[in-house]
Write a protein that holds these residues in place. Structure first.
Motif, PDB file in Angstrom:
ATOM      1  N   VAL A  37       0.648  -1.145   0.131  1.00 48.52           N
ATOM      2  CA  VAL A  37       0.030  -0.029  -0.066  1.00 48.52           C
ATOM      3  C   VAL A  37       0.726   1.401   0.109  1.00 48.52           C
ATOM      4  CG1 VAL A  37      -1.668   1.376   1.574  1.00 48.52           C
ATOM      5  CG2 VAL A  37      -1.812  -1.126   1.190  1.00 48.52           C
ATOM      6  N   THR A  38       1.889   1.219   0.726  1.00 47.91           N
ATOM      7  CA  THR A  38       2.930   2.461   0.996  1.00 47.91           C
ATOM      8  C   THR A  38       3.383   2.924  -0.296  1.00 47.91           C
ATOM      9  OG1 THR A  38       3.115   1.941   3.100  1.00 47.91           O
ATOM     10  CG2 THR A  38       4.697   3.336   2.056  1.00 47.91           C
ATOM     11  N   VAL A  41       0.838   3.947  -3.227  1.00 55.35           N
ATOM     12  CA  VAL A  41       0.415   5.445  -2.796  1.00 55.35           C
ATOM     13  C   VAL A  41       1.323   6.372  -3.131  1.00 55.35           C
ATOM     14  CG1 VAL A  41      -0.676   6.782  -1.185  1.00 55.35           C
ATOM     15  CG2 VAL A  41      -1.694   4.508  -1.326  1.00 55.35           C
ATOM     16  N   THR A  48      -7.397  -0.336  -3.284  1.00 49.46           N
ATOM     17  CA  THR A  48      -8.802  -0.607  -2.722  1.00 49.46           C
ATOM     18  C   THR A  48      -8.526  -1.783  -1.879  1.00 49.46           C
ATOM     19  OG1 THR A  48      -9.882   0.280  -4.315  1.00 49.46           O
ATOM     20  CG2 THR A  48     -11.058  -0.889  -3.152  1.00 49.46           C
ATOM     21  N   LYS A  54     -10.639   2.769   0.286  1.00 44.36           N
ATOM     22  CA  LYS A  54      -9.734   2.985  -1.004  1.00 44.36           C
ATOM     23  C   LYS A  54      -8.792   3.980  -0.226  1.00 44.36           C
ATOM     24  CE  LYS A  54      -9.605   5.086  -5.515  1.00 44.36           C
ATOM     25  NZ  LYS A  54     -10.382   5.600  -6.447  1.00 44.36           N
ATOM     26  N   VAL A  55      -7.378   3.666  -0.274  1.00 42.53           N
ATOM     27  CA  VAL A  55      -6.137   4.489  -0.058  1.00 42.53           C
ATOM     28  C   VAL A  55      -5.490   5.345  -1.376  1.00 42.53           C
ATOM     29  CG1 VAL A  55      -4.326   4.705   1.405  1.00 42.53           C
ATOM     30  CG2 VAL A  55      -5.971   3.210   2.118  1.00 42.53           C
ATOM     31  N   TYR A  56      -5.632   6.461  -1.126  1.00 40.40           N
ATOM     32  CA  TYR A  56      -5.208   7.167  -2.519  1.00 40.40           C
ATOM     33  C   TYR A  56      -4.361   8.532  -2.329  1.00 40.40           C
ATOM     34  CZ  TYR A  56      -9.227   9.989  -2.134  1.00 40.40           C
ATOM     35  OH  TYR A  56     -10.288  10.791  -1.718  1.00 40.40           O
ATOM     36  N   CYS A  57      -3.587   8.998  -2.928  1.00 44.59           N
ATOM     37  CA  CYS A  57      -3.050  10.164  -2.699  1.00 44.59           C
ATOM     38  C   CYS A  57      -3.502  11.426  -3.543  1.00 44.59           C
ATOM     39  CB  CYS A  57      -1.456  10.324  -3.337  1.00 44.59           C
ATOM     40  SG  CYS A  57      -0.389  11.489  -3.174  1.00 44.59           S
ATOM     41  N   VAL A  82      -2.383  12.028   1.740  1.00 42.54           N
ATOM     42  CA  VAL A  82      -3.136  10.705   1.536  1.00 42.54           C
ATOM     43  C   VAL A  82      -4.498  10.687   2.056  1.00 42.54           C
ATOM     44  CG1 VAL A  82      -2.872   8.429   2.476  1.00 42.54           C
ATOM     45  CG2 VAL A  82      -0.632   9.741   2.020  1.00 42.54           C
ATOM     46  N   LYS A  83      -5.339  10.306   1.416  1.00 43.02           N
ATOM     47  CA  LYS A  83      -6.793  10.348   1.835  1.00 43.02           C
ATOM     48  C   LYS A  83      -7.329   8.874   1.926  1.00 43.02           C
ATOM     49  CE  LYS A  83      -9.169  13.702   1.459  1.00 43.02           C
ATOM     50  NZ  LYS A  83      -9.396  14.831   2.483  1.00 43.02           N
ATOM     51  N   VAL A  84      -7.984   8.695   2.627  1.00 42.16           N
ATOM     52  CA  VAL A  84      -8.851   7.326   2.738  1.00 42.16           C
ATOM     53  C   VAL A  84     -10.574   7.553   2.604  1.00 42.16           C
ATOM     54  CG1 VAL A  84      -9.406   5.389   4.308  1.00 42.16           C
ATOM     55  CG2 VAL A  84      -7.216   6.401   4.452  1.00 42.16           C
TER      56      VAL A  84
END
Length: 96
Positions: A37-38, A41, A48, A54-57, A82-84
């Protein structure tokens, strides 16, 4: 209803119990997911996690901000955040 968040040790123990494996394997699995994930992103992608979210930049543009102590206006450079986004299934399980 203020409870302490689950620690990594507690999460590893719960994963090991759920997987039917030992704590070493569960810790390795958690570390692998974290690394994937790191890396994704950080490279601008999104991940997802089914049932979680969902983790995104997101890129933020350059903008003017105010120092609350002095009231001075300062120009803040463009940066990334970083947003979730939480999955609907998780929201429904918490609220329902």
């Amino acid at each position: 209803m203020a409870t302490k968040p689950m620690t990594k040790t507690q999460l590893v123990a719960a994963l090991a119990d759920e997987m039917g494996a030992d704590k070493k394997a569960a810790s390795a699995a958690l570390d692998a997911v974290t690394a994937v994930v790191t890396k994704e992103v950080a490279n601008g992608g999104a991940v997802t996690l089914p049932g979680i979210g969902k983790v995104y930049c997101r890129e933020r543009p350059e903008r003017m901000v105010r120092n609350p102590a002095t009231g001075e206006q300062i120009k803040k450079e463009a940066d990334k955040q970083v947003k979730v986004t939480v999955a609907k299934a998780l929201k429904d399980s918490v609220n329902g």
